[in-house]
Design a protein around this motif. Structure first.
Motif, PDB file in Angstrom:
ATOM      1  N   ALA A  47     -19.420 -11.001  13.042  1.00 16.79           N
ATOM      2  CA  ALA A  47     -20.757 -11.631  13.642  1.00 16.79           C
ATOM      3  C   ALA A  47     -21.234 -10.832  14.682  1.00 16.79           C
ATOM      4  O   ALA A  47     -22.282 -10.733  15.220  1.00 16.79           O
ATOM      5  N   ALA A  48     -20.098 -10.063  15.771  1.00 19.46           N
ATOM      6  CA  ALA A  48     -20.474  -9.473  17.016  1.00 19.46           C
ATOM      7  C   ALA A  48     -21.045  -8.180  16.389  1.00 19.46           C
ATOM      8  O   ALA A  48     -22.080  -8.087  17.208  1.00 19.46           O
ATOM      9  N   VAL A  49     -20.607  -7.400  15.656  1.00 23.74           N
ATOM     10  CA  VAL A  49     -21.203  -6.041  15.256  1.00 23.74           C
ATOM     11  C   VAL A  49     -22.784  -6.305  14.638  1.00 23.74           C
ATOM     12  O   VAL A  49     -23.308  -5.337  14.558  1.00 23.74           O
ATOM     13  N   GLN A  50     -23.044  -7.621  14.108  1.00 19.47           N
ATOM     14  CA  GLN A  50     -24.371  -7.811  13.333  1.00 19.47           C
ATOM     15  C   GLN A  50     -25.245  -8.087  14.422  1.00 19.47           C
ATOM     16  O   GLN A  50     -26.562  -8.281  14.101  1.00 19.47           O
ATOM     17  N   GLY A  61     -31.921  -9.152  20.775  1.00 23.56           N
ATOM     18  CA  GLY A  61     -32.459 -10.091  20.861  1.00 23.56           C
ATOM     19  C   GLY A  61     -31.935 -11.361  20.643  1.00 23.56           C
ATOM     20  O   GLY A  61     -32.085 -12.566  21.009  1.00 23.56           O
ATOM     21  N   ASP A  62     -30.591 -11.103  20.203  1.00 20.16           N
ATOM     22  CA  ASP A  62     -29.524 -12.302  19.991  1.00 20.16           C
ATOM     23  C   ASP A  62     -28.892 -12.945  21.298  1.00 20.16           C
ATOM     24  O   ASP A  62     -27.976 -13.754  21.364  1.00 20.16           O
ATOM     25  N   TYR A  63     -29.099 -11.683  22.281  1.00 21.30           N
ATOM     26  CA  TYR A  63     -28.654 -12.431  23.623  1.00 21.30           C
ATOM     27  C   TYR A  63     -30.026 -12.877  24.420  1.00 21.30           C
ATOM     28  O   TYR A  63     -30.902 -11.961  24.586  1.00 21.30           O
ATOM     29  N   HIS A  90     -24.374 -14.750  13.884  1.00 20.03           N
ATOM     30  CA  HIS A  90     -24.607 -14.730  12.431  1.00 20.03           C
ATOM     31  C   HIS A  90     -23.585 -14.836  11.721  1.00 20.03           C
ATOM     32  O   HIS A  90     -22.853 -13.861  11.745  1.00 20.03           O
ATOM     33  N   GLU A  91     -22.958 -16.020  11.685  1.00 21.27           N
ATOM     34  CA  GLU A  91     -21.550 -16.211  10.877  1.00 21.27           C
ATOM     35  C   GLU A  91     -21.563 -16.309   9.409  1.00 21.27           C
ATOM     36  O   GLU A  91     -22.801 -15.935   8.767  1.00 21.27           O
ATOM     37  N   LYS A  92     -20.617 -16.485   8.879  1.00 28.14           N
ATOM     38  CA  LYS A  92     -20.422 -16.250   7.269  1.00 28.14           C
ATOM     39  C   LYS A  92     -21.139 -17.258   6.796  1.00 28.14           C
ATOM     40  O   LYS A  92     -21.469 -18.679   7.168  1.00 28.14           O
ATOM     41  N   GLY A  93     -21.558 -17.189   5.526  1.00 23.42           N
ATOM     42  CA  GLY A  93     -22.367 -18.261   4.848  1.00 23.42           C
ATOM     43  C   GLY A  93     -23.814 -18.181   5.349  1.00 23.42           C
ATOM     44  O   GLY A  93     -24.485 -19.148   5.282  1.00 23.42           O
ATOM     45  N   GLY A  94     -24.252 -17.492   6.044  1.00 25.71           N
ATOM     46  CA  GLY A  94     -25.589 -17.423   6.595  1.00 25.71           C
ATOM     47  C   GLY A  94     -25.895 -18.223   7.774  1.00 25.71           C
ATOM     48  O   GLY A  94     -27.010 -18.647   8.036  1.00 25.71           O
ATOM     49  N   LYS A  95     -24.923 -18.726   8.399  1.00 25.30           N
ATOM     50  CA  LYS A  95     -24.826 -20.014   9.407  1.00 25.30           C
ATOM     51  C   LYS A  95     -25.297 -19.195  10.709  1.00 25.30           C
ATOM     52  O   LYS A  95     -24.693 -18.156  10.997  1.00 25.30           O
ATOM     53  N   GLU A  96     -25.982 -19.950  11.591  1.00 29.54           N
ATOM     54  CA  GLU A  96     -26.396 -19.333  12.936  1.00 29.54           C
ATOM     55  C   GLU A  96     -25.730 -20.039  13.794  1.00 29.54           C
ATOM     56  O   GLU A  96     -25.856 -21.315  13.734  1.00 29.54           O
ATOM     57  N   ALA A 153     -15.506 -22.195  18.004  1.00 25.31           N
ATOM     58  CA  ALA A 153     -15.104 -21.198  17.071  1.00 25.31           C
ATOM     59  C   ALA A 153     -15.894 -21.056  15.902  1.00 25.31           C
ATOM     60  O   ALA A 153     -15.681 -20.429  14.777  1.00 25.31           O
ATOM     61  N   ASN A 154     -16.719 -22.305  15.460  1.00 26.90           N
ATOM     62  CA  ASN A 154     -17.405 -22.631  14.476  1.00 26.90           C
ATOM     63  C   ASN A 154     -16.487 -22.394  13.273  1.00 26.90           C
ATOM     64  O   ASN A 154     -16.934 -22.035  12.092  1.00 26.90           O
ATOM     65  N   HIS A 155     -15.411 -23.262  13.391  1.00 22.86           N
ATOM     66  CA  HIS A 155     -14.332 -23.348  12.160  1.00 22.86           C
ATOM     67  C   HIS A 155     -14.702 -24.739  11.725  1.00 22.86           C
ATOM     68  O   HIS A 155     -15.186 -25.917  12.170  1.00 22.86           O
ATOM     69  N   GLU A 156     -14.762 -24.685  10.191  1.00 25.53           N
ATOM     70  CA  GLU A 156     -14.844 -25.946   9.430  1.00 25.53           C
ATOM     71  C   GLU A 156     -13.609 -26.950   9.652  1.00 25.53           C
ATOM     72  O   GLU A 156     -14.015 -28.303   9.533  1.00 25.53           O
ATOM     73  N   SER A 157     -12.607 -26.300   9.872  1.00 28.55           N
ATOM     74  CA  SER A 157     -11.366 -27.258  10.003  1.00 28.55           C
ATOM     75  C   SER A 157     -10.710 -27.137  11.460  1.00 28.55           C
ATOM     76  O   SER A 157     -10.396 -25.935  11.841  1.00 28.55           O
ATOM     77  N   SER A 158      -9.975 -27.957  11.889  1.00 33.57           N
ATOM     78  CA  SER A 158      -9.360 -28.012  13.112  1.00 33.57           C
ATOM     79  C   SER A 158      -7.846 -27.316  12.860  1.00 33.57           C
ATOM     80  O   SER A 158      -7.266 -26.677  13.629  1.00 33.57           O
ATOM     81  N   ARG A 159      -7.651 -27.351  11.465  1.00 27.78           N
ATOM     82  CA  ARG A 159      -6.346 -26.544  11.207  1.00 27.78           C
ATOM     83  C   ARG A 159      -6.319 -25.406  11.210  1.00 27.78           C
ATOM     84  O   ARG A 159      -5.394 -24.699  11.576  1.00 27.78           O
ATOM     85  N   THR A 160      -7.633 -24.538  10.886  1.00 20.34           N
ATOM     86  CA  THR A 160      -7.915 -23.273  11.155  1.00 20.34           C
ATOM     87  C   THR A 160      -8.088 -22.927  12.588  1.00 20.34           C
ATOM     88  O   THR A 160      -7.207 -21.778  12.971  1.00 20.34           O
ATOM     89  N   THR A 161      -8.535 -23.825  13.445  1.00 19.12           N
ATOM     90  CA  THR A 161      -8.410 -23.303  14.838  1.00 19.12           C
ATOM     91  C   THR A 161      -6.793 -23.322  15.208  1.00 19.12           C
ATOM     92  O   THR A 161      -6.656 -22.807  16.296  1.00 19.12           O
TER      93      THR A 161
END
Length: 331
Positions: A182-185, A189-191, A203-209, A303-311
C-alpha cells in the motif's frame, strides 16, 4: 518408503514451454488442450484474481505443478489424479514452508474448480487432497523495539532526497501500520489535509481504501521530504525510485523489492542486530502501540485487518514478558 515415492520418482520427461495466451505465459498442461481451454485458464488469472502479487504467486504454483505432471508423462488434464497432486505436495514440502505449500495447493485447487465449472475437466483432482497442517499463534515477522527504530531513523541522512524519502517511508509504516504494498502505491495526493489534520490514504488489498490521521512525527518526515524534493502539488508517486547512481528521484514508484533492498542497506549501516523485512515496521508499530496501552480492537482497525487474530500475530508483548521472567533466574 512413502506410498507416494513411486509417483514422485517416475522417469522424467522434458516439459513443454509455456503457451502465451492473452499476453500471459500459461503452463502447457493447462493451456494445451485447445484455444477455448487456454482462454479459460487465462481468464482465471486475469478475471478471478485481482491482486497482482497473488496472481504472480498462483501462476508460479500452477506452472510448477504443470512441470511436475509433464515430467511424469502427464500431458492431459484428465490424466491427473489426486495421487499426483498429493505427490506434488510432498515434493513441495521439501523445499517450501507449510504456509507456502498450502497457498500453492489452494492455487491448483481453485484453478481446477474454475475449469470444472467451465466444463474443461470432469472433476477437481485437487479437491480431496489435504494440505499440510499449520497453526500459527505467533507471527515470525522480526520486530524492532522503539530504541532500535529510532537508531535506524537517526542513522539515515536527512540532507538528501533519498535519505528524506527513506525516513518518510519507514515512518509511514511505523505510524500508520501500512503494508509495504500500500505504501509504494501511494500518490502525492494520498497525503492530504482535512481541516487542520493531515491524513494519508492507503490503497489496500481487495481495492479497499483506508484513511489514517497522521502522527505528528510522521507529519514532520513527510513535509521535509515533499518540500525539499519539490513534490508538493504533483500527481506523481509519493515514494519514487532513483535514476541510476545520480541520486535523483526519477518519477517512477518504488517497487516492493526496491523497498526491501533499501531496508537491508539502511539496517546494515545502522548496525542493527535484528533482521528487518518490509513487514517489520508494521509489526513494530502495532507492538509499540499496544505496549503504550492501546487496544487490540483499535489496532485491528488501524491495521485494516479483517480479524483481531491477524492483529495478534503482530503483537510481540508476550516476548517482552517472557524475557522479564527469564531474568528472574539469578545465579
Amino acid at each position: 518408503m512413502s506410498h507416494l515415492e513411486p509417483v514422485c520418482d517416475q522417469a522424467l520427461a522434458p516439459s513443454r514451454p509455456p503457451i502465451v495466451v492473452m499476453g500471459m505465459a500459461l503452463p502447457a498442461l493447462f493451456a494445451g488442450a485447445g484455444e477455448r481451454d487456454a482462454i479459460r485458464v487465462a481468464e482465471f488469472f486475469a478475471a478471478q484474481i485481482r491482486n497482482a502479487n497473488t496472481r504472480r504467486a498462483y501462476l508460479r504454483a500452477v506452472t510448477d505443478f504443470s512441470n511436475f505432471c509433464e515430467s511424469r508423462g502427464l500431458i492431459d488434464l484428465d490424466q491427473v489424479q489426486p495421487l499426483h497432486v498429493a505427490a506434488w505436495v510432498e515434493i513441495q514440502l521439501k523445499s517450501y514452508s507449510k504456509p507456502t505449500v498450502k497457498q500453492q495447493l489452494a492455487a491448483v485447487r481453485m484453478l481446477f474448480d474454475w475449469l470444472v465449472v467451465g466444463q474443461v475437466v470432469r472433476s477437481n483432482a485437487a479437491s480431496s487432497v489435504r494440505g499440510p497442517k499449520h497453526s500459527v499463534k505467533r507471527g515470525k515477522t522480526p520486530v524492532l523495539d522503539a530504541e532500535s527504530t529510532r537508531q535506524l531513523l537517526d542513522s539515515i541522512e536527512c540532507d538528501t532526497d533519498i535519505g528524506r524519502r527513506d525516513r518518510a517511508l519507514i515512518g509511514l509504516m511505523v505510524y500508520t501500520f501500512a503494508r509495504i504494498g500500500a505504501a509504494v502505491q501511494m500518490k502525492v495526493g494520498d497525503y492530504f489535509f482535512q481541516g487542520h489534520r493531515a491524513c494519508v490514504r492507503l490503497h489496500e488489498k481487495g481495492g479497499k481504501e483506508h484513511e489514517m490521521p497522521v502522527h505528528h512525527a510522521l507529519h514532520d518526515l513527510l513535509e521535509a521530504y515533499l518540500t525539499q524534493a519539490g513534490l508538493k502539488g504533483s500527481n506523481g508517486p509519493l515514494f519514487q525510485s532513483v535514476a541510476g547512481r545520480t541520486g535523483n528521484l526519477n518519477g517512477n514508484p518504488m517497487s516492493q523489492s526496491d523497498a526491501w533492498n533499501m531496508l537491508q542497506r539502511r539496517a546494515l549501516a545502522a548496525e542493527l542486530r535484528t533482521r528487518v523485512t518490509n513487514h517489520t515496521f508494521r509489526a513494530t508499530g502495532i507492538t509499540e502501540y499496544l505496549l503504550a496501552g492501546g487496544k487490540v480492537e483499535i489496532a485491528q482497525r488501524m491495521a485494516n485487518h479483517e480479524s483481531s487474530r491477524t492483529t495478534g500475530l503482530y503483537d510481540r508483548r508476550p516476548d517482552i514478558v517472557a524475557l522479564d521472567e527469564i531474568e528472574r533466574i539469578r545465579i
